[in-house]
Write a protein that holds these residues in place. Structure first.
Motif, PDB file in Angstrom:
ATOM      1  N   ASP A  47       0.837  -1.205   0.000  1.00 56.87           N
ATOM      2  CA  ASP A  47       0.000   0.000   0.000  1.00 56.87           C
ATOM      3  C   ASP A  47       0.870   1.253   0.000  1.00 56.87           C
ATOM      4  OD1 ASP A  47      -2.332  -1.427  -0.038  1.00 56.87           O
ATOM      5  OD2 ASP A  47      -2.719  -1.236   2.115  1.00 56.87           O
ATOM      6  N   HIS A  48       1.911   1.259   0.805  1.00 54.39           N
ATOM      7  CA  HIS A  48       2.797   2.427   0.884  1.00 54.39           C
ATOM      8  C   HIS A  48       3.464   2.708  -0.464  1.00 54.39           C
ATOM      9  CE1 HIS A  48       5.572   5.341   2.560  1.00 54.39           C
ATOM     10  NE2 HIS A  48       6.567   4.684   1.994  1.00 54.39           N
ATOM     11  N   LEU A  49       3.838   1.654  -1.161  1.00 54.39           N
ATOM     12  CA  LEU A  49       4.491   1.811  -2.453  1.00 54.39           C
ATOM     13  C   LEU A  49       3.495   2.026  -3.593  1.00 54.39           C
ATOM     14  CD1 LEU A  49       7.225  -0.959  -2.139  1.00 54.39           C
ATOM     15  CD2 LEU A  49       7.518   1.519  -1.910  1.00 54.39           C
ATOM     16  N   GLY A  50       2.207   1.901  -3.271  1.00 58.05           N
ATOM     17  CA  GLY A  50       1.182   2.091  -4.296  1.00 58.05           C
ATOM     18  C   GLY A  50       1.113   0.936  -5.279  1.00 58.05           C
ATOM     19  N   LEU A  51       1.522  -0.240  -4.841  1.00 60.98           N
ATOM     20  CA  LEU A  51       1.504  -1.414  -5.705  1.00 60.98           C
ATOM     21  C   LEU A  51       0.256  -2.238  -5.446  1.00 60.98           C
ATOM     22  CD1 LEU A  51       5.225  -2.509  -5.326  1.00 60.98           C
ATOM     23  CD2 LEU A  51       4.199  -1.195  -7.177  1.00 60.98           C
ATOM     24  N   VAL A  52      -0.216  -2.904  -6.487  1.00 63.27           N
ATOM     25  CA  VAL A  52      -1.398  -3.754  -6.378  1.00 63.27           C
ATOM     26  C   VAL A  52      -0.990  -5.174  -6.724  1.00 63.27           C
ATOM     27  CG1 VAL A  52      -3.704  -4.177  -7.282  1.00 63.27           C
ATOM     28  CG2 VAL A  52      -2.905  -1.845  -7.019  1.00 63.27           C
ATOM     29  N   ASP A  53      -1.391  -6.103  -5.903  1.00 63.51           N
ATOM     30  CA  ASP A  53      -1.131  -7.512  -6.164  1.00 63.51           C
ATOM     31  C   ASP A  53      -1.933  -7.918  -7.399  1.00 63.51           C
ATOM     32  OD1 ASP A  53      -0.747 -10.225  -6.156  1.00 63.51           O
ATOM     33  OD2 ASP A  53      -1.699 -10.580  -4.225  1.00 63.51           O
ATOM     34  N   PRO A  54      -1.283  -8.350  -8.483  1.00 68.62           N
ATOM     35  CA  PRO A  54      -2.016  -8.660  -9.705  1.00 68.62           C
ATOM     36  C   PRO A  54      -3.028  -9.778  -9.531  1.00 68.62           C
ATOM     37  CG  PRO A  54       0.317  -9.203  -9.943  1.00 68.62           C
ATOM     38  CD  PRO A  54       0.137  -8.553  -8.616  1.00 68.62           C
ATOM     39  N   GLU A  55      -2.783 -10.695  -8.616  1.00 70.51           N
ATOM     40  CA  GLU A  55      -3.747 -11.761  -8.386  1.00 70.51           C
ATOM     41  C   GLU A  55      -4.973 -11.254  -7.645  1.00 70.51           C
ATOM     42  OE1 GLU A  55      -1.885 -15.041  -6.483  1.00 70.51           O
ATOM     43  OE2 GLU A  55      -0.367 -15.244  -8.031  1.00 70.51           O
TER      44      GLU A  55
END
Length: 101
Positions: A47-55
């Motif tokens: 969340d902090h890095l603004g990444l989303v788990d593709p799965e």
């Protein structure tokens, strides 16, 4: 006299078996709790890095984005995750950016 020896050894084995079973169950609980803490920390980092788990991205969201339907993508994301409108919009925007849609 021999029956008492057999009973004593059997009782000792039973106590050892119960103790080992109890400690194995305790280790499983501790491992599960540790895994939950690690997953929570990893979610915070993502969340902090603004990444989303593709799965974790619902396929309907990606399909709506491919069709250029942002509002429908946000709606699908909210239905799938239960997120609020602002959080869902931000997540969909990140998904679209990461996938070049």
């Amino acid at each position: 006299m021999e029956i008492w020896v057999v009973l004593a050894v059997g009782l000792l084995l039973l106590v050892l078996l119960l103790f080992e079973s109890s400690s194995a169950t305790q280790r499983q609980r501790e491992t599960a709790a540790r895994l939950r803490r690690v997953e929570r920390k990893l979610d915070l980092v993502l969340d902090h890095l603004g990444l989303v788990d593709p799965e974790a991205v619902p396929s309907e969201v990606v399909e709506h984005l491919r069709k250029g339907q942002r509002v429908a993508a946000v709606r699908a994301y909210r239905q799938a995750t239960g997120e609020g409108l602002l959080d869902a919009k931000q997540a969909v925007d990140r998904i679209a950016e990461q996938r070049g849609l």
